[in-house]
Design a protein around this motif. Structure first.
Motif, PDB file in Angstrom:
ATOM      1  N   ALA A  73      30.137  45.028  24.984  1.00 45.84           N
ATOM      2  CA  ALA A  73      30.446  43.636  25.339  1.00 45.84           C
ATOM      3  C   ALA A  73      31.719  43.174  24.632  1.00 45.84           C
ATOM      4  O   ALA A  73      32.467  42.335  25.134  1.00 45.84           O
ATOM      5  N   LYS A  74      31.973  43.748  23.467  1.00 41.90           N
ATOM      6  CA  LYS A  74      33.193  43.436  22.722  1.00 41.90           C
ATOM      7  C   LYS A  74      34.419  43.771  23.580  1.00 41.90           C
ATOM      8  O   LYS A  74      35.370  43.015  23.676  1.00 41.90           O
TER       9      LYS A  74
ATOM     10  N   TRP B  93      30.652  33.949  16.426  1.00 45.00           N
ATOM     11  CA  TRP B  93      30.560  35.378  16.086  1.00 45.00           C
ATOM     12  C   TRP B  93      31.948  35.880  15.658  1.00 45.00           C
ATOM     13  O   TRP B  93      32.963  35.540  16.258  1.00 45.00           O
TER      14      TRP B  93
ATOM     15  N   ASN C  75      24.817  34.119  17.958  1.00 41.69           N
ATOM     16  CA  ASN C  75      25.060  34.858  16.727  1.00 41.69           C
ATOM     17  C   ASN C  75      26.139  34.052  16.015  1.00 41.69           C
ATOM     18  O   ASN C  75      27.221  33.896  16.590  1.00 41.69           O
TER      19      ASN C  75
ATOM     20  N   ILE D  69      24.697  38.146  25.525  1.00 44.52           N
ATOM     21  CA  ILE D  69      24.190  39.454  25.088  1.00 44.52           C
ATOM     22  C   ILE D  69      22.794  39.398  24.464  1.00 44.52           C
ATOM     23  O   ILE D  69      22.056  40.369  24.522  1.00 44.52           O
ATOM     24  N   TYR D  70      22.415  38.234  23.909  1.00 37.85           N
ATOM     25  CA  TYR D  70      21.064  38.131  23.305  1.00 37.85           C
ATOM     26  C   TYR D  70      20.060  37.467  24.235  1.00 37.85           C
ATOM     27  O   TYR D  70      18.998  37.028  23.796  1.00 37.85           O
TER      28      TYR D  70
ATOM     29  N   ARG E  69      27.756  52.233  23.685  1.00 38.01           N
ATOM     30  CA  ARG E  69      28.910  51.427  24.073  1.00 38.01           C
ATOM     31  C   ARG E  69      28.953  51.116  25.571  1.00 38.01           C
ATOM     32  O   ARG E  69      29.702  51.717  26.339  1.00 38.01           O
TER      33      ARG E  69
ATOM     34  N   TYR F 260      19.003  36.718  13.846  1.00 41.84           N
ATOM     35  CA  TYR F 260      19.677  36.319  12.613  1.00 41.84           C
ATOM     36  C   TYR F 260      19.103  35.014  12.084  1.00 41.84           C
ATOM     37  O   TYR F 260      18.700  34.162  12.881  1.00 41.84           O
TER      38      TYR F 260
HETATM   39  N1  PMP Z   1      28.694  39.319  21.392  1.00 38.53           N
HETATM   40  C1  PMP Z   1      27.922  39.020  20.343  1.00 38.53           C
HETATM   41  C2  PMP Z   1      27.513  37.605  20.141  1.00 38.53           C
HETATM   42  C3  PMP Z   1      27.534  40.018  19.434  1.00 38.53           C
HETATM   43  O1  PMP Z   1      26.765  39.706  18.394  1.00 38.53           O
HETATM   44  C4  PMP Z   1      27.980  41.337  19.631  1.00 38.53           C
HETATM   45  C5  PMP Z   1      27.647  42.367  18.594  1.00 38.53           C
HETATM   46  N2  PMP Z   1      27.140  43.484  19.001  1.00 38.53           N
HETATM   47  C6  PMP Z   1      28.767  41.610  20.767  1.00 38.53           C
HETATM   48  C7  PMP Z   1      29.116  40.576  21.610  1.00 38.53           C
HETATM   49  C8  PMP Z   1      29.288  42.969  21.070  1.00 38.53           C
HETATM   50  O2  PMP Z   1      28.304  43.871  21.395  1.00 38.53           O
HETATM   51  P1  PMP Z   1      28.622  45.338  21.912  1.00 38.53           P
HETATM   52  O3  PMP Z   1      30.095  45.519  21.870  1.00 38.53           O
HETATM   53  O4  PMP Z   1      27.878  46.257  21.025  1.00 38.53           O
HETATM   54  O5  PMP Z   1      28.108  45.384  23.320  1.00 38.53           O
END
Ligand code: PMP
Ligand code: GLU
Length: 400
Positions: A101-102, A126, A176, A206-207, A247, A325
């Motif tokens: 997601a990053k 975040w 987050n 993502i959560y 990933r 968290y």
């Molecule tokens: N968005 C949030 C809010 C996160 O905490 C994270 C941390 N894993 C990510 C995106 C990115 O996640 P990833 O790249 O592992 O999919």
């Protein structure tokens, strides 16, 4: 030789969450007993049916390049998921899969920002949002939120932050680091402001499935075609399927925007691993029981941690509604001495806590609010109990 880095590189901070995790792993390798509440990653294994799917994919010979946007099978599985769980209609050409997601966020900002464009980021945020925006020539506009509003941005706060350079609003629910979840009313407020001002909404969901009690995740894109067209929905496999190391993240949005993101990705990494894509389609199409069990377990840990933290002298946190968290107010300790060292910031607190107390936490400064620390409860109940004992006694014995 004198190394001359780009201005951009010199303005970017290393990810604090990952830096703390490296330090923790190094201490463990040196034989130190450390309690890890730092990085946020599920401590569960990736469910067996997903691991098996990866093996099948490998044995089928799926070891070659895929389309840059991702395989059609995975994009269809994502469309089916968005329909089933979020009541959203997307076509595969409106989906792009990326290496986490990053990476989806990175492609998003690369596709929408011109130099100097502003992105509204509610604080606390975040850790990577601000850096990803800066890497893509944007300016993160940090808007403080209030603890009494559970750290969620209000309509007024949002409106007041808009300028002629505003391009997008970033919303992360569940959040987050705070665990707060936006209600439908609050999201509708954000949607109204976005539509009125023609702003993109980058919605990091993502959560979404790690959520407790009666709280519900609602996607802002579900409020009608106008806001859907302005929303870039971000999600991924890391949290819901305990697949952090695989990933795989994805974005859903306007077809033209997704096409631009795909072009950018095609020159950077081509696409995420073919095997990961195959396993991710199986994850989304398969049984979802493992997730339910994971959330039940997270819930027990959340309740325990919340009670204990609020019972400790000088510390408090809001009850997280989602994610894994707790965001702990340590402001009562700033300015005092811990182990004879004056606590000037949350970073000082986290450093002493790790190096001398052997408990890893993330300083709130990394999330834009210095009077806090973040503790992840994505770790075993045993670690939580023993780690919190250590945390509490270390403060008691060493604070002056
Ligand atoms: N968005 C949030 C809010 C996160 O905490 C994270 C941390 N894993 C990510 C995106 C990115 O996640 P990833 O790249 O592992 O999919
Ligand atoms: N998102 C998780 C965290 O905040 C994982 C580490 C990272 O990607 O920052 O700890």
């Amino acid at each position: 030789m004198k190394i001359k880095l780009s201005e951009k590189a010199s303005k970017i901070a290393t990810s604090m969450t990952l830096a703390i995790d490296s330090k923790l792993k190094q201490m463990i390798a040196e034989g130190v007993k450390v309690y890890g509440f730092g990085v946020g990653e599920p401590d569960f294994d990736t469910p067996e049916y997903i691991r098996n799917a990866a093996i099948v994919g490998l044995n089928k010979g799926l070891t070659r390049y895929t389309p840059a946007q991702g395989t059609i099978e995975l994009r269809k599985a994502i469309c089916a998921k968005l329909k089933r769980e979020n009541s959203l209609d997307y076509e595969p050409n409106q989906i792009i899969v990326s290496s986490g997601a990053k990476h989806s966020l990175s492609n998003t900002f690369a596709a929408i920002l011109n130099p100097g464009d502003e992105v509204i980021v509610p604080v606390p945020y975040w850790v990577s949002y601000t850096e990803i925006i800066k890497l893509n020539d944007g300016i993160p506009v940090l808007v403080p939120t209030k603890k009494e509003n559970n750290f969620k941005i209000t309509k007024e706060e949002l409106k007041n932050a808009i300028t002629s350079r505003t391009k997008a609003i970033l919303i992360n629910s569940p959040s987050n680091p705070t665990g707060a979840v936006y209600t439908e009313r609050e999201l509708r407020d954000v949607a109204e402001v976005a539509v009125e001002n023609n702003l993109f909404v980058v919605s990091d969901e993502i959560y979404e499935r790690i959520i407790y009690d009666d709280n519900k995740h609602i996607s802002i894109a579900s409020f009608g075609s106008e806001i859907k067209d302005l929303t870039i929905l971000i999600n991924g496999m890391s949290k819901s399927y305990a697949m952090t190391g695989w990933r795989l993240g994805y974005a859903a949005g306007n077809e033209k925007l997704v096409k631009a993101m795909s072009s950018i990705q095609s020159h950077a990494v081509s696409h995420p691993s073919s095997i990961t894509q195959y396993a991710s389609a199986a994850a989304l199409n398969g049984p979802q029981d493992d997730l339910r069990k994971m959330v039940q377990e997270f819930n027990k840990r959340r309740n325990y941690m919340y009670e204990r933290i609020n019972f400790m002298e000088g510390l408090s946190c809001i009850k997280p509604e989602g994610a894994f968290y707790v965001y702990v107010d340590i402001s009562a300790y700033l300015g005092r001495n811990l182990c004879g060292i004056k606590l000037g910031s949350s970073l000082d607190f986290a450093q002493i806590m790790l190096e001398k107390g052997c408990v890893a936490v993330v300083p709130g400064g990394a999330f834009g609010t210095d009077g806090f620390i973040r503790l992840s409860y994505a770790t075993s109940m045993e670690t939580i109990k023993n780690g919190l004992d250590k945390f509490e006694s270390f403060i008691k014995e060493n604070i002056e």
